[in-house]
Structure formats: C-alpha cells, structure tokens
Design a protein around this motif. Structure first.
Motif, PDB file in Angstrom:
ATOM      1  N   THR A   1       8.615   1.837   5.568  1.00 15.46           N
ATOM      2  CA  THR A   1       7.270   1.396   5.189  1.00 15.46           C
ATOM      3  C   THR A   1       7.325   0.333   4.100  1.00 15.46           C
ATOM      4  O   THR A   1       8.222   0.332   3.256  1.00 15.46           O
ATOM      5  CB  THR A   1       6.407   2.561   4.658  1.00 15.46           C
ATOM      6  OG1 THR A   1       7.060   3.165   3.523  1.00 15.46           O
ATOM      7  CG2 THR A   1       6.168   3.603   5.729  1.00 15.46           C
ATOM      8  N   SER A   2       6.331  -0.553   4.121  1.00 16.15           N
ATOM      9  CA  SER A   2       6.103  -1.436   2.978  1.00 16.15           C
ATOM     10  C   SER A   2       5.185  -0.700   2.009  1.00 16.15           C
ATOM     11  O   SER A   2       4.561   0.304   2.358  1.00 16.15           O
ATOM     12  CB  SER A   2       5.471  -2.754   3.440  1.00 16.15           C
ATOM     13  OG  SER A   2       4.157  -2.550   3.909  1.00 16.15           O
ATOM     14  N   ASP A   3       5.090  -1.222   0.778  1.00 18.85           N
ATOM     15  CA  ASP A   3       4.310  -0.483  -0.220  1.00 18.85           C
ATOM     16  C   ASP A   3       2.823  -0.467   0.088  1.00 18.85           C
ATOM     17  O   ASP A   3       2.084   0.348  -0.460  1.00 18.85           O
ATOM     18  CB  ASP A   3       4.582  -1.006  -1.633  1.00 18.85           C
ATOM     19  CG  ASP A   3       4.080  -2.422  -1.868  1.00 18.85           C
ATOM     20  OD1 ASP A   3       3.752  -3.122  -0.885  1.00 18.85           O
ATOM     21  OD2 ASP A   3       4.027  -2.842  -3.039  1.00 18.85           O
ATOM     22  N   GLY A   4       2.375  -1.342   0.998  1.00 17.84           N
ATOM     23  CA  GLY A   4       0.981  -1.285   1.413  1.00 17.84           C
ATOM     24  C   GLY A   4       0.641  -0.001   2.143  1.00 17.84           C
ATOM     25  O   GLY A   4      -0.531   0.388   2.206  1.00 17.84           O
ATOM     26  N   VAL A   5       1.654   0.694   2.664  1.00 21.42           N
ATOM     27  CA  VAL A   5       1.451   2.004   3.285  1.00 21.42           C
ATOM     28  C   VAL A   5       1.669   3.116   2.263  1.00 21.42           C
ATOM     29  O   VAL A   5       0.784   3.934   2.000  1.00 21.42           O
ATOM     30  CB  VAL A   5       2.398   2.198   4.491  1.00 21.42           C
ATOM     31  CG1 VAL A   5       2.326   3.643   5.009  1.00 21.42           C
ATOM     32  CG2 VAL A   5       2.042   1.231   5.610  1.00 21.42           C
ATOM     33  N   HIS A   6       2.863   3.147   1.651  1.00 21.30           N
ATOM     34  CA  HIS A   6       3.183   4.318   0.830  1.00 21.30           C
ATOM     35  C   HIS A   6       2.544   4.326  -0.555  1.00 21.30           C
ATOM     36  O   HIS A   6       2.588   5.345  -1.236  1.00 21.30           O
ATOM     37  CB  HIS A   6       4.704   4.513   0.719  1.00 21.30           C
ATOM     38  CG  HIS A   6       5.451   3.361   0.133  1.00 21.30           C
ATOM     39  ND1 HIS A   6       6.264   2.547   0.898  1.00 21.30           N
ATOM     40  CD2 HIS A   6       5.539   2.891  -1.132  1.00 21.30           C
ATOM     41  CE1 HIS A   6       6.824   1.636   0.121  1.00 21.30           C
ATOM     42  NE2 HIS A   6       6.402   1.823  -1.114  1.00 21.30           N
TER      43      HIS A   6
ATOM     44  N   ARG B   1      10.569   1.256   1.570  1.00 27.25           N
ATOM     45  CA  ARG B   1      11.068   2.636   1.611  1.00 27.25           C
ATOM     46  C   ARG B   1      11.546   3.066   2.996  1.00 27.25           C
ATOM     47  O   ARG B   1      11.108   2.540   4.020  1.00 27.25           O
ATOM     48  CB  ARG B   1       9.981   3.612   1.162  1.00 27.25           C
ATOM     49  CG  ARG B   1       9.698   3.599  -0.314  1.00 27.25           C
ATOM     50  CD  ARG B   1       8.704   4.686  -0.678  1.00 27.25           C
ATOM     51  NE  ARG B   1       8.303   4.601  -2.084  1.00 27.25           N
ATOM     52  CZ  ARG B   1       7.373   5.378  -2.640  1.00 27.25           C
ATOM     53  NH1 ARG B   1       6.744   6.289  -1.896  1.00 27.25           N
ATOM     54  NH2 ARG B   1       7.060   5.241  -3.921  1.00 27.25           N
ATOM     55  N   ALA B   2      12.414   4.087   2.978  1.00 31.12           N
ATOM     56  CA  ALA B   2      12.838   4.790   4.186  1.00 31.12           C
ATOM     57  C   ALA B   2      12.636   6.282   3.958  1.00 31.12           C
ATOM     58  O   ALA B   2      12.926   6.797   2.864  1.00 31.12           O
ATOM     59  CB  ALA B   2      14.301   4.501   4.505  1.00 31.12           C
ATOM     60  N   TYR B   3      12.140   6.958   4.987  1.00 27.14           N
ATOM     61  CA  TYR B   3      11.949   8.411   4.957  1.00 27.14           C
ATOM     62  C   TYR B   3      12.608   9.012   6.190  1.00 27.14           C
ATOM     63  O   TYR B   3      12.575   8.415   7.270  1.00 27.14           O
ATOM     64  CB  TYR B   3      10.462   8.785   5.022  1.00 27.14           C
ATOM     65  CG  TYR B   3       9.586   8.292   3.913  1.00 27.14           C
ATOM     66  CD1 TYR B   3       9.274   9.104   2.824  1.00 27.14           C
ATOM     67  CD2 TYR B   3       9.016   7.021   3.973  1.00 27.14           C
ATOM     68  CE1 TYR B   3       8.417   8.653   1.815  1.00 27.14           C
ATOM     69  CE2 TYR B   3       8.171   6.558   2.969  1.00 27.14           C
ATOM     70  CZ  TYR B   3       7.882   7.382   1.895  1.00 27.14           C
ATOM     71  OH  TYR B   3       7.045   6.939   0.905  1.00 27.14           O
ATOM     72  N   SER B   4      13.159  10.203   6.035  1.00 23.88           N
ATOM     73  CA  SER B   4      13.584  10.960   7.215  1.00 23.88           C
ATOM     74  C   SER B   4      12.415  11.837   7.651  1.00 23.88           C
ATOM     75  O   SER B   4      11.584  12.246   6.841  1.00 23.88           O
ATOM     76  CB  SER B   4      14.809  11.825   6.900  1.00 23.88           C
ATOM     77  OG  SER B   4      14.506  12.784   5.901  1.00 23.88           O
ATOM     78  N   TRP B   5      12.361  12.109   8.947  1.00 28.42           N
ATOM     79  CA  TRP B   5      11.248  12.871   9.538  1.00 28.42           C
ATOM     80  C   TRP B   5      11.822  13.956  10.436  1.00 28.42           C
ATOM     81  O   TRP B   5      12.598  13.667  11.349  1.00 28.42           O
ATOM     82  CB  TRP B   5      10.352  11.930  10.333  1.00 28.42           C
ATOM     83  CG  TRP B   5       9.318  12.569  11.207  1.00 28.42           C
ATOM     84  CD1 TRP B   5       9.260  12.553  12.566  1.00 28.42           C
ATOM     85  CD2 TRP B   5       8.167  13.317  10.764  1.00 28.42           C
ATOM     86  NE1 TRP B   5       8.156  13.232  13.004  1.00 28.42           N
ATOM     87  CE2 TRP B   5       7.468  13.720  11.926  1.00 28.42           C
ATOM     88  CE3 TRP B   5       7.681  13.684   9.516  1.00 28.42           C
ATOM     89  CZ2 TRP B   5       6.302  14.467  11.860  1.00 28.42           C
ATOM     90  CZ3 TRP B   5       6.509  14.422   9.457  1.00 28.42           C
ATOM     91  CH2 TRP B   5       5.830  14.807  10.613  1.00 28.42           C
TER      92      TRP B   5
END
Length: 240
Positions: free
Chosen positions: A175-180, A112-116
């Motif tokens: 993030t990898s899915d282990g985070v999100h 995933r990618a997120y904007s912050w």
C-alpha cells in the motif's frame, strides 16, 4: 535458494484522490522462463509530474530484476535508474518477491507491505519517517512528522534499505500511505475478509474515509493447491 512452484494471483487499484497528479505507481512481472514474480509499489514525493515519473521508473525497473537476486537488488536497480533520470523526481518504494511458503520484501520510505492470512494483516515493513524515528526513541511525534520520510529511492544508502521475510501466509498486501494513513489496519483487514474484496475495496474505502492523497494498493495471493485428479478411461460406445 527459494523456489516458486505455484504462481500467485494479484490485482491492483489506484486513485488520484484530491491531488493534481497521481504520483503512485505499481508493477508486476513474471519471468516466463522461471515463473518467478516480482511486485513493486512506489509513491512519488510531491504532487508533480516529476514525482510520478520517478515512481514509474522505479517500479518498472525493479520488477525486471530476477527474483532470485532478491528484492534488495531490485531496489538498488530502481535507485540507479531514478538517479540517472534528468527529471530529478524522487519516490518511496516497496518491492516483494514470493517463494514457496512466503514472501521477501525490501523498502525505503513509508510504502508498506503486509502479510495476510485470510483473517488478519501483519505489517512487515517499518516506516522510514521522522515520526517513527521519534517513536523509536520514546518521544511523541507531531502529525506533520508522519509525512516526512527519512529515506527515499534517490537518497537512501544501501545500509538504510529495509528488508523482511515472512513464511506461512497466503497473501501479501502493498500500500501507499494514501491507503494505510486513511484506514487502520483493523479496518483494512475487515474489508479483506469479504471474499470479493481486494485492492479496489481498500482504495475506495480510503477515499471515502476522507483521504487527501493518492491511494494505491496491490494484493497478491497464492491460489489453493488443487489435488491431483485421477483419469479414468471412458467406455467405448459401439453404435448399432
């Protein structure tokens, strides 16, 4: 074409967690001639050395593609490299390149990618998973479907590559899915609101929350622009 006149700063963190192999990988490369940057994060499919190798090949290849060609071209290059590797491993991948005012992103799978914006996170990617496939059709997925990807670096067709662009926020989180999948978006944002926190805080929190996977994050932010400083000549001091 988008130009980049300010360079972002970034940090990464990863943990193997309870898995036998850390099959996640990240990379970043700044072109010395243009100052353009490409970021990549991959998550190998499976708990095996071949998965880890595929992830490393994917990110190292992707970041070498000039940012001016776009993250989709970087994803395609990574795909050719992974397919050419006799090890046979596979991974999911997200690639991002900043431009003045935002970021461009391409992905396959559930990286995933997120904007912050300094207060909240907005998800830019949409998971290519069986669970998301059923949600999009108004059906309730099973828990196992969350871990079954419908695209990967080795298998995706070009028309299946995801792409997105965001304008405005100063920061980007990969993030990898282990985070999100271990932390909610609200929990991740709460951690990032602490100025000293970043990728390492997210990875540590994912593990503390009972995460059962490799956990990896890459956080990039544009440093604030500094005002032009006027120079004033110093007076000459004569010695007596």
């Amino acid at each position: 074409m988008h130009r980049l006149t300010r360079s972002p700063v970034w940090g990464t963190a990863t943990t193997r967690g309870p898995r036998a192999v850390n099959a996640d990988a990240t990379a970043a490369y700044t072109d010395p001639s243009t100052g353009e940057v490409v970021f990549a994060l991959a998550d190998g499919i499976g708990d095996a050395r071949s998965a880890a190798r595929a992830a490393r090949i994917a990110v190292s290849t992707a970041v070498q593609v000039p940012a001016s060609q776009g993250p989709g071209a970087a994803l395609a290059a990574a795909q050719r490299a992974v397919r050419a590797d006799p090890g046979g491993g596979d991974c999911v991948l997200v690639v991002a390149s900043p431009f003045d005012g935002g970021y461009r992103v391409a992905w396959v799978g559930d990286a995933r990618a997120y904007s912050w914006d300094g207060a909240s996170l907005r998800q830019l990617t949409r998971d290519h998973t069986l669970a998301q496939y059923f949600r999009d059709r108004g059906q309730v997925p099973t828990v196992r479907m969350e871990h079954l990807v419908t695209t990967s670096v080795r298998t995706a067709r070009p028309e299946e590559f995801g792409d997105a662009e965001t304008v405005g926020p100063a920061g980007l989180l990969l993030t990898s899915d282990g985070v999100h999948k271990a932390l909610t978006r609200a929990a991740m944002a709460e951690l990032l609101r602490v100025p000293s926190n970043g990728a390492q805080a997210l990875v540590d929190a994912a593990l503390a929350a009972g995460g059962q996977d490799n956990a990896t994050a890459l956080m990039a932010e544009f440093a604030p622009s500094l005002p032009d400083l006027a120079t004033t000549p110093l007076p000459t001091i004569a010695r007596a």
